[in-house]
Design an enzyme around this catalytic site. Structure first.
Site, PDB file in Angstrom:
ATOM      1  N   GLY A 134       0.840  -1.201   0.000  1.00 31.71           N
ATOM      2  CA  GLY A 134       0.000   0.000   0.000  1.00 31.71           C
ATOM      3  C   GLY A 134       0.868   1.241   0.000  1.00 31.71           C
ATOM      4  N   CYS A 144       5.192  -6.232   1.683  1.00 31.23           N
ATOM      5  CA  CYS A 144       5.536  -4.808   1.698  1.00 31.23           C
ATOM      6  C   CYS A 144       4.805  -4.080   2.844  1.00 31.23           C
ATOM      7  CB  CYS A 144       5.256  -4.184   0.319  1.00 31.23           C
ATOM      8  SG  CYS A 144       6.045  -2.587   0.122  1.00 31.23           S
ATOM      9  N   TYR A 145       3.838  -3.203   2.542  1.00 28.95           N
ATOM     10  CA  TYR A 145       3.120  -2.530   3.634  1.00 28.95           C
ATOM     11  C   TYR A 145       2.516  -3.564   4.584  1.00 28.95           C
ATOM     12  CZ  TYR A 145      -0.021   0.530   6.197  1.00 28.95           C
ATOM     13  OH  TYR A 145      -0.655   1.210   7.210  1.00 28.95           O
ATOM     14  N   HIS A 205       7.747  -7.586  -3.734  1.00 30.62           N
ATOM     15  CA  HIS A 205       6.437  -7.934  -4.305  1.00 30.62           C
ATOM     16  C   HIS A 205       6.514  -9.238  -5.109  1.00 30.62           C
ATOM     17  CE1 HIS A 205       4.148  -4.262  -3.350  1.00 30.62           C
ATOM     18  NE2 HIS A 205       5.364  -3.761  -3.248  1.00 30.62           N
ATOM     19  N   GLU A 245       4.074 -10.787  -6.463  1.00 27.74           N
ATOM     20  CA  GLU A 245       3.009 -10.873  -7.475  1.00 27.74           C
ATOM     21  C   GLU A 245       3.431 -10.328  -8.831  1.00 27.74           C
ATOM     22  OE1 GLU A 245       3.169  -8.944  -4.860  1.00 27.74           O
ATOM     23  OE2 GLU A 245       2.225  -6.994  -5.134  1.00 27.74           O
ATOM     24  N   SER A 259     -23.876  -8.810 -26.301  1.00 25.55           N
ATOM     25  CA  SER A 259     -23.281  -7.717 -27.080  1.00 25.55           C
ATOM     26  C   SER A 259     -22.263  -8.225 -28.084  1.00 25.55           C
ATOM     27  CB  SER A 259     -22.588  -6.741 -26.131  1.00 25.55           C
ATOM     28  OG  SER A 259     -21.424  -7.354 -25.593  1.00 25.55           O
ATOM     29  N   ASP A 318     -17.451 -10.906 -22.159  1.00 25.97           N
ATOM     30  CA  ASP A 318     -18.170 -11.290 -20.943  1.00 25.97           C
ATOM     31  C   ASP A 318     -19.584 -11.797 -21.245  1.00 25.97           C
ATOM     32  OD1 ASP A 318     -15.861 -10.434 -19.762  1.00 25.97           O
ATOM     33  OD2 ASP A 318     -16.653  -8.480 -19.193  1.00 25.97           O
ATOM     34  N   SER A 337     -20.680 -12.939 -24.004  1.00 33.53           N
ATOM     35  CA  SER A 337     -20.593 -14.165 -24.809  1.00 33.53           C
ATOM     36  C   SER A 337     -20.361 -15.383 -23.919  1.00 33.53           C
ATOM     37  CB  SER A 337     -19.438 -14.079 -25.811  1.00 33.53           C
ATOM     38  OG  SER A 337     -19.672 -13.046 -26.717  1.00 33.53           O
ATOM     39  N   LYS A 392     -10.821 -11.446 -15.696  1.00 37.72           N
ATOM     40  CA  LYS A 392     -10.972 -11.508 -17.153  1.00 37.72           C
ATOM     41  C   LYS A 392     -10.245 -12.715 -17.762  1.00 37.72           C
ATOM     42  CE  LYS A 392     -12.542  -8.980 -20.656  1.00 37.72           C
ATOM     43  NZ  LYS A 392     -13.817  -8.263 -20.651  1.00 37.72           N
TER      44      LYS A 392
END
Ligand code: XMP
Length: 524
Positions: free
Chosen positions: A58, A85-86, A180, A182, A234, A238, A240, A380
């Site tokens: 953060g 980290c934070y 980090h 990630e 549409s 998403d 679909s 996603k």
């Protein structure tokens, strides 16, 4: 099958830029996780029944007044904790160690960590060996640093500017890392997170595409029963994937409504009908509303006013169709997890921690339909993976994002059919060329913009005085910031020639080199 959600990691968000990345890495290990703001109540922490907890990084200092803190319930939960980290500094600060501000020793970017002592989390992980000690190449971003450890903790690793870069309390299975894991710049980062969730927390990796689909289908069947569902399709990723999933779950109880607003890409309407109706046997009603949209948009030049006209008319047309399906009791939506995180944050007190996004739409307050949102828990990339598993063409599932108002925000100023037709053709040439040159998947989003201004050109048979288009291709991770893609010059030259040669109403092609900020990705 065991419930997919029984083993679950709680990720507390302290406002880090990369908190969603932590969650995606955990999911990639096959483990379910949720992100919650750091000020979640103790009751909510207990109710979550976490198998393990990860505390994010953060932007703040634990030494500042009113700094974000770890809820007490987390510290007394007895499950493994990984502070990043934070998150690590908050653990140290709250458990009796010392964190100090070190303005002159801040570390941003690449760093090397010497692993002094082998903790299970790090055993055998190394990028190099220095003086017979394993070293890790990591990515750091911190100002403050840990100076002394809380009782029960030992020092595992150190870097030049973070003497306490890795700490551990093996008895309580609690770890702190200053870097980090990630981000991909931390080479062993994904492995460290996997060790934490699989080996330390004991999760089994049940969160796989096949299990996610089975679970979503079972849940939809249980809630919908034999009632009917409608979905606004549409053609985007998403909606679909929702269509494919619901079709598998409830078959003919699903009716999709596809509104062709005249602002779609070349042949898009036909492609959607082919994929869903012809190939998959999904019930799809196609509403040809081009004229209605273009009439409503006639003379409307202001970008926000255009968005409103398109959005409101879409709801109107969709509701008219929904009215006709009087048996439908459910409305399906393609809400995905980042929408949920962002809209939850904007209603909580810690709204400033997470950016809001304009895609989070509102629903009519007098809605009679119940909501079914089978992608609510998915990122996603997970939506794309299950889309392919459900049988959607990879090309459709990997498509660049396309804004709700469609070409409406890519035709500058007032819209008419001629402009939309010219833009559709030019855009198809650009996108086809990107695919042919293997560049489509190398950029995050690419499209063409129509400029309603005229420019002089010269062709074999004389002078031209016609319209201009701009090509736009960007590279971005989160669409909040972006830079123009450095497409090869020869490629741009080829696209420009193709467009001018095959579309007589275009006299000039330009390439947009602006970054976001200060520009936005779309032109309106
Ligand atoms: P901007 O232009 O804000 O775009 O930098 C960021 C991302 O959002 C998409 N976008 C929209 N999507 N409705 C949408 O559904 C909209 O009104 C809208 N405006 C922009 C844009 O295509 C890009 O991916």
């Amino acid at each position: 099958m065991a419930d997919l959600h029984d083993q679950r990691i709680l990720i507390l968000d302290f406002g880090g830029q990369t908190t969603q990345l932590i969650a995606r890495r955990v999911r990639e290990c096959g483990v379910f996780c949720e992100i919650h703001p750091w000020d979640i109540s103790d009751d909510a922490v207990n109710a979550f029944k976490a198998t393990g907890v990860i505390l994010s990084g953060g932007p703040e200092s634990v030494l500042a007044e009113n700094a974000p803190t770890i809820p007490n319930a987390v510290l007394t939960l007895g499950t493994p904790i990984l502070g990043i980290c934070y998150g690590m500094q908050a653990m140290v600060h709250q458990l009796g160690g010392e964190v100090r501000a070190q303005a002159s020793h801040s570390e941003f970017g690449y760093a090397q960590v010497d692993v002094l002592e082998q903790a299970p989390l790090f055993a055998g992980l190394q990028d190099k060996v220095q003086d017979s000690k394993p070293q890790l190449d990591v990515w750091m971003s911190h100002g403050d640093r840990v100076e002394s450890l809380p009782e029960g903790y030992t020092l595992i690793g150190t870097s030049e500017n973070a003497p306490c870069a890795i700490i551990a309390n093996e008895q309580q299975r609690c770890y702190g890392i200053q870097f980090h894991p990630e981000v991909t710049h931390t080479i062993q980062g994904a492995k460290i997170l996997e060790r934490f969730v699989i080996e330390v927390c004991g999760c089994e990796g049940l969160w796989t595409p096949g299990n996610i689909i089975d679970d979503a289908i079972a849940r939809v069947q249980a809630s919908v029963g034999d009632e009917e569902v409608i979905l606004g399709l549409s053609g985007g990723v998403d909606s679909s994937v929702v269509a494919a999933l619901l079709h598998k779950a409830i078959g003919k109880q699903l009716t999709c409504v596809f509104v062709d607003n005249g602002l779609l890409r070349l042949n898009e309407g036909d492609q959607v009908m082919k994929t869903f109706s012809e190939n998959m046997g999904v019930k799809v009603i196609r509403v040809n509303a081009e004229e209605r949209f273009l009439n409503a948009l006639a003379g409307v030049a202001d970008p926000e006013a255009k968005r409103k006209v398109i959005g409101n008319l879409f709801i109107e047309v969709f509701e008219e169709e929904a009215e006709k399906l009087s048996n439908a009791k459910w409305l399906a939506q393609g809400t995905i997890y980042p929408d949920v995180i962002e809209s939850a944050a904007s209603t909580s007190g810690s709204a400033h921690l997470i950016k809001s996004h304009h895609n989070v739409g509102g629903l009519p307050s007098d809605m009679r339909l119940k909501l079914v949102e089978p992608l609510r828990e998915l990122f996603k990339d997970e939506v794309r993976t299950i889309g392919v598993d459900l049988g959607l063409p990879a090309e459709m599932v990997q498509r660049h994002p396309f804004p709700g108002p469609g070409l409406g925000v890519r035709i500058l100023g007032a819209i008419n059919k001629e402009f939309a037709d010219i833009l559709r053709e030019a855009d198809a040439i650009f996108i086809d060329a990107l695919r042919a040159h293997d560049l489509y998947d190398k950029v995050s989003q690419a499209f063409t913009v129509f400029l309603p201004i005229k420019s002089v050109g010269v062709t074999g048979d004389g002078r031209r005085y016609d319209y201009v288009v701009a090509l736009r291709a960007v590279e971005t991770v989160d669409f909040m910031t972006a830079r123009a893609a450095q497409l090869p010059w020869d490629f741009l030259d080829e696209v420009s020639r193709k467009i001018c040669n095959s579309i007589p109403r275009i006299s000039r092609v330009t390439y947009d080199i602006s970054s976001k900020p200060p520009a936005t990705i779309e032109w309106e």
